[in-house]
Design an enzyme around this catalytic site. Structure first.
Site, PDB file in Angstrom:
ATOM      1  N   ASN A   1       0.870  -1.182   0.000  1.00 30.33           N
ATOM      2  CA  ASN A   1       0.000   0.000   0.000  1.00 30.33           C
ATOM      3  C   ASN A   1       0.901   1.225   0.000  1.00 30.33           C
ATOM      4  O   ASN A   1       1.537   1.521   1.003  1.00 30.33           O
ATOM      5  CB  ASN A   1      -0.898  -0.029   1.248  1.00 30.33           C
ATOM      6  CG  ASN A   1      -1.723   1.241   1.394  1.00 30.33           C
ATOM      7  OD1 ASN A   1      -1.795   2.064   0.479  1.00 30.33           O
ATOM      8  ND2 ASN A   1      -2.348   1.399   2.552  1.00 30.33           N
TER       9      ASN A   1
ATOM     10  N   LYS B   1       0.042   4.272  -0.198  1.00 31.78           N
ATOM     11  CA  LYS B   1      -0.554   5.457   0.451  1.00 31.78           C
ATOM     12  C   LYS B   1      -0.323   6.686  -0.433  1.00 31.78           C
ATOM     13  O   LYS B   1      -0.358   6.574  -1.646  1.00 31.78           O
ATOM     14  CB  LYS B   1       0.003   5.608   1.869  1.00 31.78           C
ATOM     15  CG  LYS B   1      -0.115   4.300   2.676  1.00 31.78           C
ATOM     16  CD  LYS B   1       0.110   4.479   4.142  1.00 31.78           C
ATOM     17  CE  LYS B   1      -0.078   3.134   4.848  1.00 31.78           C
ATOM     18  NZ  LYS B   1      -0.010   3.252   6.299  1.00 31.78           N
TER      19      LYS B   1
ATOM     20  N   HIS C   1      -9.448   1.250   4.977  1.00 29.07           N
ATOM     21  CA  HIS C   1      -8.183   1.477   5.688  1.00 29.07           C
ATOM     22  C   HIS C   1      -8.423   2.451   6.837  1.00 29.07           C
ATOM     23  O   HIS C   1      -9.230   3.373   6.721  1.00 29.07           O
ATOM     24  CB  HIS C   1      -7.130   2.036   4.725  1.00 29.07           C
ATOM     25  CG  HIS C   1      -5.754   1.993   5.303  1.00 29.07           C
ATOM     26  ND1 HIS C   1      -5.319   2.921   6.224  1.00 29.07           N
ATOM     27  CD2 HIS C   1      -4.739   1.118   5.130  1.00 29.07           C
ATOM     28  CE1 HIS C   1      -4.081   2.607   6.576  1.00 29.07           C
ATOM     29  NE2 HIS C   1      -3.710   1.517   5.934  1.00 29.07           N
TER      30      HIS C   1
ATOM     31  N   GLU D   1      -6.808   4.860   7.793  1.00 27.66           N
ATOM     32  CA  GLU D   1      -6.563   6.262   7.418  1.00 27.66           C
ATOM     33  C   GLU D   1      -7.760   6.843   6.677  1.00 27.66           C
ATOM     34  O   GLU D   1      -7.911   8.073   6.605  1.00 27.66           O
ATOM     35  CB  GLU D   1      -5.261   6.349   6.607  1.00 27.66           C
ATOM     36  CG  GLU D   1      -4.049   6.119   7.512  1.00 27.66           C
ATOM     37  CD  GLU D   1      -2.842   5.517   6.820  1.00 27.66           C
ATOM     38  OE1 GLU D   1      -2.749   5.560   5.580  1.00 27.66           O
ATOM     39  OE2 GLU D   1      -1.972   4.980   7.551  1.00 27.66           O
TER      40      GLU D   1
ATOM     41  N   GLU E   1      -5.128  -4.523  10.864  1.00 31.23           N
ATOM     42  CA  GLU E   1      -4.093  -3.506  11.006  1.00 31.23           C
ATOM     43  C   GLU E   1      -4.345  -2.701  12.277  1.00 31.23           C
ATOM     44  O   GLU E   1      -5.119  -1.729  12.259  1.00 31.23           O
ATOM     45  CB  GLU E   1      -4.103  -2.559   9.799  1.00 31.23           C
ATOM     46  CG  GLU E   1      -3.854  -3.241   8.481  1.00 31.23           C
ATOM     47  CD  GLU E   1      -3.282  -2.280   7.444  1.00 31.23           C
ATOM     48  OE1 GLU E   1      -2.202  -2.592   6.916  1.00 31.23           O
ATOM     49  OE2 GLU E   1      -3.886  -1.224   7.184  1.00 31.23           O
TER      50      GLU E   1
ATOM     51  N   GLY F   1       2.828   2.507  10.702  1.00 25.79           N
ATOM     52  CA  GLY F   1       3.789   3.584  10.496  1.00 25.79           C
ATOM     53  C   GLY F   1       4.545   3.992  11.745  1.00 25.79           C
ATOM     54  O   GLY F   1       5.212   5.025  11.774  1.00 25.79           O
TER      55      GLY F   1
ATOM     56  N   SER G   1       3.701  -1.852  10.333  1.00 26.09           N
ATOM     57  CA  SER G   1       5.149  -1.895  10.547  1.00 26.09           C
ATOM     58  C   SER G   1       5.773  -3.242  10.195  1.00 26.09           C
ATOM     59  O   SER G   1       6.710  -3.699  10.860  1.00 26.09           O
ATOM     60  CB  SER G   1       5.493  -1.490  11.989  1.00 26.09           C
ATOM     61  OG  SER G   1       5.080  -0.154  12.238  1.00 26.09           O
TER      62      SER G   1
HETATM   63  P1  13P Z   1       3.195   0.527   7.551  1.00 26.24           P
HETATM   64  O1  13P Z   1       3.664  -0.793   6.993  1.00 26.24           O
HETATM   65  O2  13P Z   1       3.903   1.703   6.939  1.00 26.24           O
HETATM   66  O3  13P Z   1       3.139   0.524   9.032  1.00 26.24           O
HETATM   67  O4  13P Z   1       1.665   0.683   7.037  1.00 26.24           O
HETATM   68  C1  13P Z   1       0.783  -0.360   7.244  1.00 26.24           C
HETATM   69  C2  13P Z   1      -0.460  -0.054   6.498  1.00 26.24           C
HETATM   70  O5  13P Z   1      -1.241   0.800   6.886  1.00 26.24           O
HETATM   71  C3  13P Z   1      -0.714  -0.791   5.257  1.00 26.24           C
HETATM   72  O6  13P Z   1      -2.000  -0.550   4.790  1.00 26.24           O
END
Ligand code: 13P
Length: 245
Positions: free
Chosen positions: A10, A12, A90, A92, A160, A166, A206
């Site tokens: 992903n 983002k 997601h 976010e 997640e 992150g 992560s």
């Molecule tokens: P990270 O791997 O950067 O922590 O992000 C995870 C994520 O939100 C994947 O959708």
């Protein structure tokens, strides 16, 4: 039940045309027993799909096919651009854009209507985990977001935990196994044994080359949804390799 491992990326709000060169190196390192896919920003779907040797997806879609929804993109639009799948729900999007479980369900159902696969995300906050509510929160999210027609042939669920995204703070294998077992039990109860067992459960938050071997071979973990470490082949390819049975 044997489920093929699935390592999804992903990007983002990262990447540009120059960054698509990473897809070439990733495509050169595919493994026969591991499914690989990457979700990219909407503007990159078309060039990425034209270039990649593996499925490219959207990071979000609208639940409706067209209409007065300024700034949104629909499933038919991302499909025409070359997307094979979309991430839906997601954290976010749920947190930053107020998406509800009902919105997420509608987005997943839009994917199914048009033949796209979907990766449906769920996860708890640190406050909810600290309060001992993580499994109740996440299984409730799964059940309320679960699209009609859910099936392992097109739908995966990504757990997640928000506090692990992150942050470099990865969930322990034991925590992930416990949550995936709870999600699996909820799916089997809602959908029956065959369908409930067929849906792949991914962990995200992560994930790195270092922690991937432990996470990807944990009980009920069928793959990973990788953010930061999916941006370069150097970081992503070792995670694909870690998924080999
Ligand atoms: P990270 O791997 O950067 O922590 O992000 C995870 C994520 O939100 C994947 O959708």
């Amino acid at each position: 039940m044997m489920r093929r491992k699935f390592v999804a990326g992903n990007w983002k709000m990262n990447g540009n045309l120059a960054a698509l060169a990473e897809l070439d190196a990733i495509g050169a390192s595919l493994e026969a027993t591991v499914d690989v896919a990457i979700a990219v920003p909407a503007t990159l779907i078309h060039p990425a799909a034209a270039r990649a040797k593996f499925p490219i997806g959207a990071e979000d879609v609208h639940g409706q096919d067209s209409g007065a929804h300024t700034g949104d993109v629909s499933v038919p639009m991302v499909k025409e651009a070359g997307a094979n799948f979309s991430i839906v729900g997601h954290s976010e999007r749920r947190q930053g854009h107020g998406e509800t479980d009902a919105d997420v369900k509608a987005k997943a159902e839009a994917c199914r209507r048009h033949g796209l696969d979907a990766i449906l995300c769920v996860g708890e906050t640190l406050e909810q985990r600290s309060a001992g509510e993580a499994e109740a929160v996440v299984t409730a999210q799964v059940l309320a977001s679960l699209p009609d027609g859910a099936g392992g042939d097109w739908l995966a669920i990504a757990y997640e935990p928000i506090w692990a995204i992150g942050t470099g703070q990865v969930a322990t294998v034991a925590d992930v196994e416990a949550m995936h077992a709870a999600i699996r039990a909820a799916l089997v109860k809602a959908l029956g044994e065959e369908t409930g067992q067929a849906i792949r459960l991914l962990y995200g938050g992560s994930v790195t080359a270092e922690n991937a071997p432990g996470l990807l071979h944990a009980a009920e973990v069928d793959g990973a949804l990788v953010g930061g470490a999916s941006l370069t082949a150097a970081k992503f390819v070792p995670i694909i390799r870690a998924a080999i049975a």
